[in-house]
Design a protein around this motif. Structure first.
Motif, PDB file in Angstrom:
ATOM      1  N   PRO A   3      47.380   3.603 -27.472  1.00  2.00           N
ATOM      2  CA  PRO A   3      48.214   4.469 -28.322  1.00  2.00           C
ATOM      3  C   PRO A   3      47.693   4.539 -29.744  1.00  2.00           C
ATOM      4  O   PRO A   3      47.940   5.523 -30.453  1.00  2.00           O
ATOM      5  N   PHE A   4      46.946   3.513 -30.178  1.00  2.00           N
ATOM      6  CA  PHE A   4      46.381   3.525 -31.523  1.00  2.00           C
ATOM      7  C   PHE A   4      45.250   4.547 -31.621  1.00  2.00           C
ATOM      8  O   PHE A   4      45.122   5.257 -32.614  1.00  2.00           O
ATOM      9  N   VAL A   5      44.441   4.626 -30.583  1.00  2.00           N
ATOM     10  CA  VAL A   5      43.411   5.665 -30.530  1.00  2.00           C
ATOM     11  C   VAL A   5      44.063   7.037 -30.455  1.00  2.00           C
ATOM     12  O   VAL A   5      43.620   7.990 -31.111  1.00  2.00           O
ATOM     13  N   ARG A   6      45.120   7.142 -29.673  1.00  2.00           N
ATOM     14  CA  ARG A   6      45.769   8.442 -29.528  1.00  2.00           C
ATOM     15  C   ARG A   6      46.292   8.962 -30.868  1.00  2.00           C
ATOM     16  O   ARG A   6      46.238  10.161 -31.138  1.00  2.00           O
ATOM     17  N   LYS A   7      46.804   8.074 -31.703  1.00  2.00           N
ATOM     18  CA  LYS A   7      47.234   8.478 -33.043  1.00  2.00           C
ATOM     19  C   LYS A   7      46.119   9.227 -33.763  1.00  2.00           C
ATOM     20  O   LYS A   7      46.335  10.292 -34.349  1.00  2.00           O
ATOM     21  N   VAL A   8      44.926   8.652 -33.725  1.00  2.00           N
ATOM     22  CA  VAL A   8      43.779   9.261 -34.406  1.00  2.00           C
ATOM     23  C   VAL A   8      43.415  10.588 -33.758  1.00  2.00           C
ATOM     24  O   VAL A   8      43.151  11.585 -34.444  1.00  2.00           O
ATOM     25  N   ARG A   9      43.424  10.624 -32.445  1.00  5.55           N
ATOM     26  CA  ARG A   9      43.048  11.845 -31.740  1.00  5.55           C
ATOM     27  C   ARG A   9      44.055  12.974 -32.006  1.00  5.55           C
ATOM     28  O   ARG A   9      43.664  14.140 -32.182  1.00  5.55           O
ATOM     29  N   VAL A  10      45.338  12.648 -32.038  1.00  3.01           N
ATOM     30  CA  VAL A  10      46.339  13.670 -32.357  1.00  3.01           C
ATOM     31  C   VAL A  10      46.120  14.179 -33.772  1.00  3.01           C
ATOM     32  O   VAL A  10      46.168  15.393 -34.030  1.00  3.01           O
ATOM     33  N   LEU A  11      45.864  13.280 -34.703  1.00  2.00           N
ATOM     34  CA  LEU A  11      45.583  13.713 -36.080  1.00  2.00           C
ATOM     35  C   LEU A  11      44.378  14.635 -36.117  1.00  2.00           C
ATOM     36  O   LEU A  11      44.393  15.655 -36.827  1.00  2.00           O
ATOM     37  N   LEU A  12      43.320  14.303 -35.385  1.00  2.00           N
ATOM     38  CA  LEU A  12      42.128  15.161 -35.362  1.00  2.00           C
ATOM     39  C   LEU A  12      42.471  16.562 -34.862  1.00  2.00           C
ATOM     40  O   LEU A  12      41.973  17.562 -35.403  1.00  2.00           O
ATOM     41  N   HIS A  13      43.307  16.646 -33.841  1.00  2.00           N
ATOM     42  CA  HIS A  13      43.748  17.957 -33.346  1.00  2.00           C
ATOM     43  C   HIS A  13      44.556  18.689 -34.410  1.00  2.00           C
ATOM     44  O   HIS A  13      44.334  19.886 -34.670  1.00  2.00           O
ATOM     45  N   GLU A  14      45.499  17.995 -35.019  1.00  2.00           N
ATOM     46  CA  GLU A  14      46.408  18.634 -35.973  1.00  2.00           C
ATOM     47  C   GLU A  14      45.695  19.079 -37.243  1.00  2.00           C
ATOM     48  O   GLU A  14      46.150  20.004 -37.913  1.00  2.00           O
ATOM     49  N   THR A  15      44.581  18.426 -37.585  1.00  2.00           N
ATOM     50  CA  THR A  15      43.869  18.748 -38.830  1.00  2.00           C
ATOM     51  C   THR A  15      42.549  19.467 -38.582  1.00  2.00           C
ATOM     52  O   THR A  15      41.756  19.654 -39.507  1.00  2.00           O
ATOM     53  N   ASP A  16      42.301  19.863 -37.345  1.00  2.00           N
ATOM     54  CA  ASP A  16      41.114  20.647 -36.996  1.00  2.00           C
ATOM     55  C   ASP A  16      39.812  19.929 -37.364  1.00  2.00           C
ATOM     56  O   ASP A  16      38.905  20.519 -37.954  1.00  2.00           O
ATOM     57  N   GLN A  17      39.723  18.644 -37.005  1.00  2.00           N
ATOM     58  CA  GLN A  17      38.504  17.878 -37.294  1.00  2.00           C
ATOM     59  C   GLN A  17      37.806  17.401 -36.014  1.00  2.00           C
ATOM     60  O   GLN A  17      36.902  16.574 -36.088  1.00  2.00           O
ATOM     61  N   LEU A  18      38.197  17.913 -34.866  1.00  2.00           N
ATOM     62  CA  LEU A  18      37.633  17.442 -33.609  1.00  2.00           C
ATOM     63  C   LEU A  18      36.115  17.567 -33.550  1.00  2.00           C
ATOM     64  O   LEU A  18      35.427  16.686 -33.036  1.00  2.00           O
ATOM     65  N   ASP A  19      35.577  18.666 -34.083  1.00  2.00           N
ATOM     66  CA  ASP A  19      34.142  18.902 -33.986  1.00  2.00           C
ATOM     67  C   ASP A  19      33.332  17.979 -34.887  1.00  2.00           C
ATOM     68  O   ASP A  19      32.102  17.927 -34.784  1.00  2.00           O
ATOM     69  N   ASP A  20      34.021  17.244 -35.763  1.00  2.00           N
ATOM     70  CA  ASP A  20      33.320  16.368 -36.695  1.00  2.00           C
ATOM     71  C   ASP A  20      33.168  14.943 -36.172  1.00  2.00           C
ATOM     72  O   ASP A  20      32.521  14.108 -36.812  1.00  2.00           O
ATOM     73  N   ILE A  21      33.764  14.665 -35.015  1.00  2.00           N
ATOM     74  CA  ILE A  21      33.810  13.302 -34.502  1.00  2.00           C
ATOM     75  C   ILE A  21      33.240  13.237 -33.096  1.00  2.00           C
ATOM     76  O   ILE A  21      33.623  14.009 -32.221  1.00  2.00           O
ATOM     77  N   GLU A  22      32.329  12.301 -32.872  1.00  2.00           N
ATOM     78  CA  GLU A  22      31.838  12.014 -31.521  1.00  2.00           C
ATOM     79  C   GLU A  22      32.659  10.859 -30.952  1.00  2.00           C
ATOM     80  O   GLU A  22      32.795   9.806 -31.580  1.00  2.00           O
ATOM     81  N   MET A  23      33.199  11.060 -29.774  1.00  2.00           N
ATOM     82  CA  MET A  23      33.996  10.019 -29.124  1.00  2.00           C
ATOM     83  C   MET A  23      33.061   9.107 -28.334  1.00  2.00           C
ATOM     84  O   MET A  23      32.298   9.574 -27.477  1.00  2.00           O
TER      85      MET A  23
ATOM     86  N   PRO B  23      30.738   2.007 -44.862  1.00  2.00           N
ATOM     87  CA  PRO B  23      31.000   1.061 -43.772  1.00  2.00           C
ATOM     88  C   PRO B  23      32.020   1.610 -42.793  1.00  2.00           C
ATOM     89  O   PRO B  23      32.813   2.503 -43.121  1.00  2.00           O
ATOM     90  N   ALA B  24      31.989   1.075 -41.590  1.00  2.00           N
ATOM     91  CA  ALA B  24      32.940   1.499 -40.565  1.00  2.00           C
ATOM     92  C   ALA B  24      34.363   1.177 -41.011  1.00  2.00           C
ATOM     93  O   ALA B  24      34.610   0.194 -41.724  1.00  2.00           O
ATOM     94  N   LEU B  25      35.282   2.013 -40.583  1.00  2.00           N
ATOM     95  CA  LEU B  25      36.695   1.809 -40.863  1.00  2.00           C
ATOM     96  C   LEU B  25      37.389   1.383 -39.576  1.00  2.00           C
ATOM     97  O   LEU B  25      37.075   1.881 -38.494  1.00  2.00           O
ATOM     98  N   TYR B  26      38.334   0.476 -39.696  1.00  4.81           N
ATOM     99  CA  TYR B  26      39.117   0.096 -38.523  1.00  4.81           C
ATOM    100  C   TYR B  26      40.544  -0.205 -38.907  1.00  4.81           C
ATOM    101  O   TYR B  26      40.859  -0.372 -40.089  1.00  4.81           O
ATOM    102  N   ASP B  27      41.376  -0.252 -37.876  1.00  8.19           N
ATOM    103  CA  ASP B  27      42.834  -0.199 -37.914  1.00  8.19           C
ATOM    104  C   ASP B  27      43.218   1.283 -37.989  1.00  8.19           C
ATOM    105  O   ASP B  27      42.748   2.020 -38.861  1.00  8.19           O
ATOM    106  N   SER B  28      44.052   1.682 -37.059  1.00 12.37           N
ATOM    107  CA  SER B  28      44.380   3.114 -36.950  1.00 12.37           C
ATOM    108  C   SER B  28      45.000   3.663 -38.224  1.00 12.37           C
ATOM    109  O   SER B  28      44.779   4.821 -38.584  1.00 12.37           O
ATOM    110  N   ARG B  29      45.767   2.843 -38.957  1.00  9.99           N
ATOM    111  CA  ARG B  29      46.388   3.339 -40.186  1.00  9.99           C
ATOM    112  C   ARG B  29      45.344   3.648 -41.245  1.00  9.99           C
ATOM    113  O   ARG B  29      45.456   4.635 -41.974  1.00  9.99           O
ATOM    114  N   VAL B  30      44.320   2.810 -41.335  1.00 12.59           N
ATOM    115  CA  VAL B  30      43.239   3.055 -42.300  1.00 12.59           C
ATOM    116  C   VAL B  30      42.485   4.321 -41.912  1.00 12.59           C
ATOM    117  O   VAL B  30      42.207   5.189 -42.761  1.00 12.59           O
TER     118      VAL B  30
END
Length: 200
Positions: free
Chosen positions: A10-30, A62-69
């Motif tokens: 569900p933490f990954v899903r938070k990020v993925r939903v945000l990517l959809h809502e903000t139109d950034q899907l094409d900027d991220i490789e899963m 540097p890499a970011l981690y924790d879904s809130r960050v």
């Protein structure tokens, strides 16, 4: 950028939903990795020493981690204002409540998955569920006005938390006695971003 993910987190899903809502899907490789608490993927540990997902590998830092960050970073990057200044502390608190629910729900799954039945603690499992139960009551009685307002990160986090309860803990029937929250979730779960990120 690369988003390290695994399974129906569900933490990954938070990020993925945000990517959809903000139109950034094409900027991220899963990038799929193993995130087991007893044997995380070396690629994941290399960027997040805790071995938890999600982790966001950037080209310019540097890499970011924790879904809130990660969500805060991606929201700022898109200028989406999902952490509005006018209700920032409420948004952060409700997001933290959703994350705590996710934490407890995931730990219950881990108890069953990584321990033999004889080693599992019923009291510990019920103690984790009690955290979820209290949070659900609080949201249903105190937070519906916030969830009824303009979309922010608290909405996304709470929807992902509730959907995870449906996915992993359907038998707990979290909707009972919480009609307002159940109705809200039914509506939010129909958003294209939620439909596109349903766990399999």
């Amino acid at each position: 950028m690369k988003l390290l993910h695994a399974g129906p987190s569900p933490f990954v899903r938070k990020v993925r939903v945000l990517l959809h809502e903000t139109d950034q899907l094409d900027d991220i490789e899963m990038v799929h990795v193993t995130a087991s608490p007893v044997g995380p993927d070396p690629e994941l540990v290399a960027v997040n020493p805790t071995g938890k997902i999600p982790a966001l590998i950037r080209d310019d830092g540097p890499a970011l981690y924790d879904s809130r960050v990660i969500c805060r970073f991606l929201d700022d990057r898109a200028g989406a204002n999902l952490y509005p200044a006018s209700r920032l502390w409420e948004t952060l608190t409700l997001e933290a409540t959703a994350d705590a629910m996710m934490d407890a729900a995931v730990l219950i799954v881990y108890e069953a998955r990584f321990k033999d039945p004889a080693q599992q603690s019923h009291d510990w499992i019920e103690g984790q569920w009690a955290k979820v139960d209290r949070a659900l009551d609080a949201v249903n009685t105190r937070w519906m006005s916030h969830l009824s307002s303009r979309l922010d990160m608290a909405h996304i986090a709470m929807a992902c938390a509730l959907s995870y309860l449906d996915f992993r803990h359907e038998g707990r029937n979290w909707r009972q006695g919480r009609d307002a929250l159940a109705t809200w979730h039914e509506t939010f779960a129909a958003r294209p971003s939620m439909l596109a990120t349903q766990p399999e």
